[in-house]
Design a protein around this motif. Structure first.
Motif, short mmCIF file in Angstrom:
data_model
loop_
_atom_site.label_atom_id
_atom_site.label_comp_id
_atom_site.label_asym_id
_atom_site.label_seq_id
_atom_site.Cartn_x
_atom_site.Cartn_y
_atom_site.Cartn_z
N SER A 96 0.90 -1.40 -0.10
CA SER A 96 -0.11 0.09 -0.25
C SER A 96 1.06 1.20 -0.04
N ARG A 124 -3.10 -7.99 -6.90
CA ARG A 124 -3.31 -6.90 -6.65
C ARG A 124 -2.52 -5.77 -7.34
N HIS A 129 -5.07 2.80 -10.92
CA HIS A 129 -4.36 3.93 -10.45
C HIS A 129 -3.75 4.66 -11.61
N MET A 163 -14.02 -0.92 -11.17
CA MET A 163 -14.75 -1.57 -9.97
C MET A 163 -14.24 -0.74 -8.78
N GLY A 167 -7.60 1.42 -2.88
CA GLY A 167 -6.53 1.99 -3.18
C GLY A 167 -6.65 3.08 -4.32
N GLU A 191 -16.02 2.59 1.34
CA GLU A 191 -15.51 1.93 2.80
C GLU A 191 -15.16 3.43 3.73
N ASP A 309 -11.44 -8.58 4.49
CA ASP A 309 -10.61 -8.64 5.47
C ASP A 309 -10.96 -9.23 6.65
C1 UD1 Z 1 -7.35 -2.23 0.43
C2 UD1 Z 1 -7.20 -2.47 1.86
C3 UD1 Z 1 -7.38 -4.01 2.25
C4 UD1 Z 1 -8.71 -4.58 1.70
C5 UD1 Z 1 -8.88 -3.92 0.43
C6 UD1 Z 1 -10.35 -4.54 -0.11
C7 UD1 Z 1 -5.63 -0.84 2.59
C8 UD1 Z 1 -4.10 -0.38 2.79
N1 UD1 Z 1 -5.81 -2.08 2.08
O1 UD1 Z 1 -6.57 -2.66 -0.38
O2 UD1 Z 1 -7.09 -4.17 3.65
O3 UD1 Z 1 -8.68 -6.12 1.67
O4 UD1 Z 1 -8.96 -2.71 0.31
O5 UD1 Z 1 -11.39 -4.02 0.92
O6 UD1 Z 1 -6.60 0.20 2.70
N2 UD1 Z 1 -7.81 -4.05 -8.33
C9 UD1 Z 1 -7.37 -3.93 -9.58
N3 UD1 Z 1 -6.63 -3.13 -10.26
C10 UD1 Z 1 -6.27 -1.68 -9.60
C11 UD1 Z 1 -6.50 -1.92 -8.26
C12 UD1 Z 1 -7.34 -2.82 -7.77
O7 UD1 Z 1 -7.45 -5.11 -10.74
O8 UD1 Z 1 -5.70 -1.07 -10.09
C13 UD1 Z 1 -8.52 -5.26 -7.70
C14 UD1 Z 1 -7.51 -6.07 -6.83
O9 UD1 Z 1 -6.74 -7.01 -7.38
C15 UD1 Z 1 -8.65 -6.66 -5.93
C16 UD1 Z 1 -9.83 -5.60 -6.16
O10 UD1 Z 1 -9.61 -4.71 -7.24
O11 UD1 Z 1 -9.05 -7.78 -6.81
C17 UD1 Z 1 -10.05 -4.71 -4.73
O12 UD1 Z 1 -8.81 -4.04 -4.49
P1 UD1 Z 1 -8.59 -2.69 -3.65
O13 UD1 Z 1 -10.17 -2.22 -3.30
O14 UD1 Z 1 -8.06 -1.84 -4.59
O15 UD1 Z 1 -7.66 -3.28 -2.55
P2 UD1 Z 1 -6.60 -2.46 -1.80
O16 UD1 Z 1 -6.69 -1.03 -1.91
O17 UD1 Z 1 -5.28 -2.88 -2.35
#
Ligand code: UD1
Length: 423
Positions: A96, A124, A129, A163, A167, A191, A309
């Motif tokens: 992150s 991930r 982004h 979606m 992050g 969230e 989580d």
């Molecule tokens: C954040 C949380 C993590 C939690 C997750 C989902 C933090 C530091 N971490 O992680 O604890 O489990 O949200 O609630 O806040 N994806 C893509 N492309 C991208 C970004 C995401 O394909 O550019 C996909 C990921 O692979 C995953 C899904 O989207 O399958 C959700 O990811 P995301 O909501 O971005 O999770 P994080 O921000 O990494």
């Protein structure tokens, strides 16, 4: 250092008493990154003492900000930013760290970071982004595993996320608050931590509306100034302690907890036969003295669905309930690595792709386990509290990434738990 620690639990004790909930890791991390956007000092209260927060503070120091911690208060002086590279060692330590890219783009119009690699719970990627930054005028060069992000000018843009990524929503917010013009984030993550980040930024002078809904609108401003801010309570740590209380058929009060952000977890626990209510603004009472019935189906989803989580810790609880639960993990593709460890305790769980079927059993027995990731490790501790005899959970460093003083907190309500050094 902590990589060589294990958590040892002698199960079978009923938890009773009060646990104070830590500040939210997933809120503290983006807020620490957001402080880079300010011209003057930021003071963060309730900032949890976690190795992930230490890593974020090391990034702040590396890029030239001064940063100090006294207990749970972190002060950041962001008046000077002298570097814009996030070292690959820190990117590797905490994926992150990517959240600093939006903040550095907002402040310095540039950032260099190594590509975040695979992860213990799934790929991930950061494609959302990057696509959003490009829409805002950022040019992206990919060279030898590094990403160079540069912009002559950051401009507001209309961004539609494929979606609702947490992050990506946060990173876009960070890049947009000082950009020229208006940014709209459609299909934004909802969230509670997004709302906390927005409230921090608004207190610093940002113009943001709609945080917590699927359309966030950000009007760029010229400058942001630091403020004092209190990080929200950690809903996943709270969910873990609720499951810990329930697994021991105990009775707990969680203090400094946020009931509303926990509704998706609380409704499942109620369905299982646990009595829970919130009172006094930030207390939650839980009593699990009745027989626990397995909830038939748990499907993880973006907020306000059931949080991914909390899936592992709830699974640990369902292992001990009467009946069968089908888990469907829709957020991450590889989030059942804790299962093979949990079955060593005698749990009955079968995994097929993104589905796990858990059959409750009346008894578990202590075993040697290895934490596979942060929440998976926490699930092993929860299950160990129920198991007969001693369970040792190795790789405790995963757990310390997200749980502040977990042994002390559980010991204070009656658990027989301690840290052991592994040689
Ligand atoms: C954040 C949380 C993590 C939690 C997750 C989902 C933090 C530091 N971490 O992680 O604890 O489990 O949200 O609630 O806040 N994806 C893509 N492309 C991208 C970004 C995401 O394909 O550019 C996909 C990921 O692979 C995953 C899904 O989207 O399958 C959700 O990811 P995301 O909501 O971005 O999770 P994080 O921000 O990494």
């Amino acid at each position: 250092m902590s990589a060589r620690q294990a958590i040892s639990v002698r199960g079978g004790r009923t938890l009773e008493g009060e646990i104070v909930i830590q500040g939210a890791k997933n809120s503290a991390l983006p807020i620490l990154a957001a402080s880079v956007l300010c011209k003057t000092e930021v003071t963060l209260y309730n900032c949890p003492r976690l190795t992930d927060c230490d890593a974020a503070m090391r990034i702040l120091t590396t890029i030239g900000c001064s940063c100090k911690r006294e207990g749970n208060v972190v002060s950041i002086n962001p008046s000077v930013v002298s570097a814009t590279e996030i070292p690959s060692s820190l990117m590797r330590e905490m994926r992150s760290s990517v959240i600093f890219s939006g903040a550095l783009l907002g402040r310095e119009k540039r950032c260099r970071l190594s590509f975040p690699g695979g992860c213990e719970i799934g790929a991930r990627p950061i494609d959302y982004h990057i696509a959003a930054f490009k829409k805002m005028g950022v040019s992206v060069q990919d060279e030898h595993g590094y990403l160079n992000l540069t912009a002559q000018k950051l401009s507001g843009a209309v961004i539609v996320l494929p979606m609702p990524s947490v992050g990506a929503t946060e990173n876009i917010m960070l890049a947009a608050v000082l950009a020229k013009g208006v940014t709209e984030i459609h299909n934004a993550a909802r969230e509670p931590e997004i709302v906390d980040l927005a409230e921090f930024l608004i207190k610093c002078g940002a113009k943001i509306s709609g945080a917590g809904t699927e359309l966030i609108v950000i009007e760029g401003v010229k400058e942001l100034y630091g403020c004092d801010y209190t990080v929200m309570p950690d809903r996943i740590a709270a969910a873990t302690y609720l499951c810990a209380g329930a697994v021991t058929r105990g009775e707990l009060v969680l203090a400094k907890a946020d009931y509303n952000s926990l509704r998706p977890v609380i409704s499942v626990l109620e369905q299982m036969g646990v009595s829970i209510y919130g009172y006094g603004g930030n207390y939650i009472y839980i009593n699990a003295k009745k027989t626990l019935k397995a909830p038939p189906m748990i499907r993880t989803a973006v907020h306000p669905g059931f949080p991914t989580d909390a899936q592992p810790v709830l699974m640990a609880l369902c292992m001990t309930a009467e009946g069968t639960t089908v888990f469907s993990e829709t957020i991450f593709e590889n989030r059942y690595r804790h299962v093979s460890e949990l079955t060593r305790l005698g749990g009955k769980i079968n995994v097929e792709g993104r589905v796990a079927v858990v059959e409750g059993v009346p008894k578990l027995s202590g075993a040697e386990l290895m934490a596979t990731d942060l929440r998976g490790g926490a699930a092993m501790v929860v299950a160990a509290l129920f198991a007969d005899g001693v369970t040792r959970v190795g790789n405790a460093s995963y757990i310390y990434r997200g749980y502040e003083d977990i042994e002390e907190r559980l010991r204070s309500v009656g658990a027989d738990i301690r840290t052991v050094q592994v040689h």
